[in-house]
Motif scaffolding. Structure first.
Motif, mmCIF file in Angstrom:
data_model
loop_
_atom_site.group_PDB
_atom_site.id
_atom_site.type_symbol
_atom_site.label_atom_id
_atom_site.label_comp_id
_atom_site.label_asym_id
_atom_site.label_seq_id
_atom_site.Cartn_x
_atom_site.Cartn_y
_atom_site.Cartn_z
ATOM 1 N N VAL A 328 50.705 26.919 37.172
ATOM 2 C CA VAL A 328 50.449 28.271 37.666
ATOM 3 C C VAL A 328 51.660 28.797 38.429
ATOM 4 O O VAL A 328 52.004 29.976 38.340
ATOM 5 N N SER A 329 52.329 27.917 39.167
ATOM 6 C CA SER A 329 53.519 28.339 39.914
ATOM 7 C C SER A 329 54.606 28.833 38.974
ATOM 8 O O SER A 329 55.226 29.886 39.203
ATOM 9 N N GLU A 359 48.432 41.478 38.192
ATOM 10 C CA GLU A 359 48.208 40.538 37.095
ATOM 11 C C GLU A 359 48.010 39.109 37.585
ATOM 12 O O GLU A 359 47.204 38.360 37.031
ATOM 13 N N ARG A 360 48.729 38.702 38.615
ATOM 14 C CA ARG A 360 48.697 37.290 39.017
ATOM 15 C C ARG A 360 47.663 36.965 40.098
ATOM 16 O O ARG A 360 47.225 35.812 40.191
ATOM 17 N N SER A 366 40.965 32.835 40.462
ATOM 18 C CA SER A 366 40.241 31.973 39.524
ATOM 19 C C SER A 366 40.609 30.515 39.731
ATOM 20 O O SER A 366 39.759 29.624 39.648
ATOM 21 N N LEU A 367 41.883 30.265 40.009
ATOM 22 C CA LEU A 367 42.340 28.906 40.250
ATOM 23 C C LEU A 367 41.616 28.281 41.436
ATOM 24 O O LEU A 367 41.166 27.130 41.371
ATOM 25 N N ILE A 368 41.482 29.022 42.513
ATOM 26 C CA ILE A 368 40.797 28.501 43.693
ATOM 27 C C ILE A 368 39.329 28.206 43.373
ATOM 28 O O ILE A 368 38.783 27.163 43.757
ATOM 29 N N ALA A 369 38.672 29.112 42.653
ATOM 30 C CA ALA A 369 37.265 28.913 42.307
ATOM 31 C C ALA A 369 37.070 27.675 41.434
ATOM 32 O O ALA A 369 36.169 26.870 41.663
ATOM 33 N N GLY A 403 45.539 27.746 30.039
ATOM 34 C CA GLY A 403 46.485 28.830 30.248
ATOM 35 C C GLY A 403 46.538 29.854 29.134
ATOM 36 O O GLY A 403 47.127 30.923 29.299
ATOM 37 N N VAL A 404 45.905 29.571 27.990
ATOM 38 C CA VAL A 404 46.052 30.465 26.839
ATOM 39 C C VAL A 404 45.138 31.689 26.925
ATOM 40 O O VAL A 404 45.331 32.655 26.183
#
Length: 592
Positions: A328-329, A359-360, A366-369, A403-404
């Motif tokens: 993600v980074s 956008e990010r 979502s990543l945190i969830a 990621g897709v």
């Protein structure tokens, strides 16, 4: 004599994976840029290791995917171990690590240090950009930007080269047009901007070890989730015969306060052996170890003043359980870097930089969830374990984790044309990355991956699904499209666009020279390009990809698809709709 003052277009603070992806874009665009890092050397052991298939696609666009694949441990299967009815640890479930057909690349594992080395080597090929190490940052000031002057450098960063004493001769004032802070979870840049991280610290402590293991555990070379009565363990295969163990330390005696600072290597190894019982575990070689407490936080803002931006761990922190940290980074920088570079090269209007956070930020949220749910899944013990189904858990989150499926359209990004005729290409998702399929080179019958034409070189790609050109009416439509494209906003900006054509008719149906010259003659119609036109036909051995069907495009009519420099689809329209394409680009590109 006071500190020397230098001027630069872009200053990147931090030379980890996120900073180096930003540096890649800077080198590709030929910017006057600098990359500084406060550490004397790059990472050599430990830290991040998981690489998703979407990140591999990005590496492929950089030209380093082959090097990664040669060294990485490929991840094909996940095994789930838990206690059986007799109370013995047993294999309960096996699932595929990656959904079938989602990408031409397999997710894999390779050390962060090696990824940094490959990126740095790739950047150095351009010869203009190198990482300046052991550079201490002392202060950051934002000056009022003079909008009337393109030469304004509103960001002032004071730095000092360590190792040469404390005098002014080692202090430098760097004036930059833009700054990207990629300096990690304890970001100096973020603190200078006064931005806070919002979130919480979860009550879970984990140890992590990279080692060469001697064990009778049968799945030591596969990704495993092990849930035992003595705690949980996550096994991850690594390169060079190593394995990474994530060891749950909740409930392990860590002193009166249960602090992670109380954990030792012996503590972690003892907990790992208990979790794997009755299997044995010995360490033949230790490479690295650490302890972390799960924290899940997001920064208040991702940028300040329209000229200082933060990426990676500087704006989102989470556990390493989902294997997304490095991915993600880097994708943050992949999204931001071409936008900043395009603005600096005076190709793009400055307002496109606003799309970075729009956008990010949803991706970070979502990543945190997902991370919160993942940590709870892996930390489950006792009766809760019996109800856990790894397959269902992975299927629920896989589209995000791969990621897709990251998509910008539903947030109304200025870089995704909302009036697009998405029904013309039902297999292509507006705002998502363009899928790659094998096509056949029109000139020499060579099979080629479409993604090879979408390399990250800073150019927008106009993909013409030309349809069946054996029909005169369709050929006339294509000729009219090409005539309009010559006058389009994109092709009027030198070096900003590239054309890729895919016909639905076979190569023998119409010779290359029977096509409009624009398609194989480059931007000026003079220099022959034998690698720009392709056919959706079987290869010489009869293998057929059927790209039109996979992309959901009518072979009779065709359509027009535009990919941004980061390979995400920004526009879908009919071959006749070049005016809408011009409208889209008018809102993005500067006047010539």
């Amino acid at each position: 004599m006071g500190p020397q003052t230098s001027y630069v277009d872009l200053l990147i603070i931090g030379a980890g994976p996120a900073g180096l992806v930003a540096a890649y874009w800077a080198s590709e665009y030929g910017l006057d840029a600098r990359v500084i890092d406060d550490k004397p050397d790059r990472v050599t052991k430990g830290h991040a290791d998981g690489i998703t298939c979407r990140t591999m696609e990005m590496f492929d666009s950089f030209g380093i995917a082959g090097h990664v694949y040669e060294e990485a441990a490929l991840d094909y299967q996940i095994r789930y171990w838990r206690l059986n009815a007799e109370g013995r640890l047993d294999r309960a479930q096996s699932i595929n690590s990656q959904a079938a057909g989602v990408s031409r690349f397999q997710q894999c594992l390779l050390s962060q240090g090696r990824i940094e080395e490959l990126l740095e080597d790739r950047i150095s090929r351009k010869g203009r950009l190198r990482v300046e190490r052991d550079v201490e940052t002392l202060g950051l000031t934002l000056h009022k930007r003079d909008d009337a002057s393109a030469e304004t450098h509103p960001v002032q960063v004071t730095v000092r080269q360590r190792g040469g004493g404390m005098g002014d001769e080692n202090v430098e004032i760097v004036r930059a047009k833009y700054v990207i802070g990629a300096d990690g979870a304890h970001s100096w840049t973020r603190r200078q901007l006064g931005l806070a991280m919002r979130g919480e610290q979860a009550p879970h402590v984990w140890g992590v070890i990279d080692l060469v293991a001697v064990t009778d555990f049968p799945d030591i070379r596969q990704t495993c989730v092990v849930c035992s009565e003595h705690g949980n363990l996550h096994v991850v295969p690594r390169e060079r015969g190593m394995v990474r163990l994530y060891v749950q330390l909740d409930g392990v005696s860590l002193g009166a306060a249960g602090l992670r600072s109380e954990a030792t290597l012996e503590t972690i190894l003892a907990a790992a052996r208990k979790a794997l019982h009755p299997f044995s575990l010995e360490c033949a070689r230790l490479d690295w170890w650490s302890v972390y407490q799960v924290g899940q936080r997001i920064a208040d803002r991702f940028s300040v003043g329209g000229c200082v931006f933060l990426v990676g761990d500087a704006i989102h922190t989470h556990s390493p359980k989902v294997g997304q940290g490095m991915n993600v980074s880097m994708q943050d920088s992949y999204n931001l870097g071409w936008k900043v570079s395009g603005v600096l090269k005076r190709q793009l209007q400055p307002h496109v930089l606003e799309t970075y956070e729009t956008e990010r930020r949803p991706v970070a949220e979502s990543l945190i969830a997902v991370d919160q749910e993942t940590v709870a899944f892996y930390a489950a013990r006792g009766d809760h374990v019996a109800t856990r189904d790894l397959q269902c858990f992975r299927e629920r989150h896989y589209a995000f984790l791969s990621g897709v499926a990251i998509q910008w359209y539903d947030k109304g990004s200025a870089l995704v044309y909302a009036p697009s005729a998405i029904e013309l290409a039902t297999g292509i998702h507006l705002g998502r990355r363009m899928p790659s399929y094998r096509v056949i080179n029109y000139a020499d019958a060579r099979p080629t991956e479409l993604a090879r034409k979408l390399a990250s070189d800073g150019r927008w790609a106009v993909i013409l699904f030309a349809g069946d050109l054996r029909k005169a009416v369709q050929l006339r439509r294509l000729e009219e499209t090409c005539a309009a494209l010559v006058r389009s906003r994109l092709l009027r900006a030198p070096g900003s666009g590239k054309l890729v054509t895919i016909t639905a008719s076979p190569r023998d149906g119409l010779p290359l020279t029977g096509l409009p010259p624009l398609l194989y003659g480059g931007e000026n119609g003079q220099d022959r390009d034998y690698d720009a036109v392709f056919s959706d036909e079987p290869d010489v051995y009869g293998a057929f990809t059927d790209v039109y069907a996979k992309c959901g495009v009518d072979g009779e009519k065709g359509c027009l698809v535009v990919c941004r420099p980061d390979q995400h689809v920004g526009f879908i329209g009919s071959l006749d709709d070049v005016p809408s394409l011009n409208t889209f680009f008018t809102g993005i590109f500067r006047d010539s």
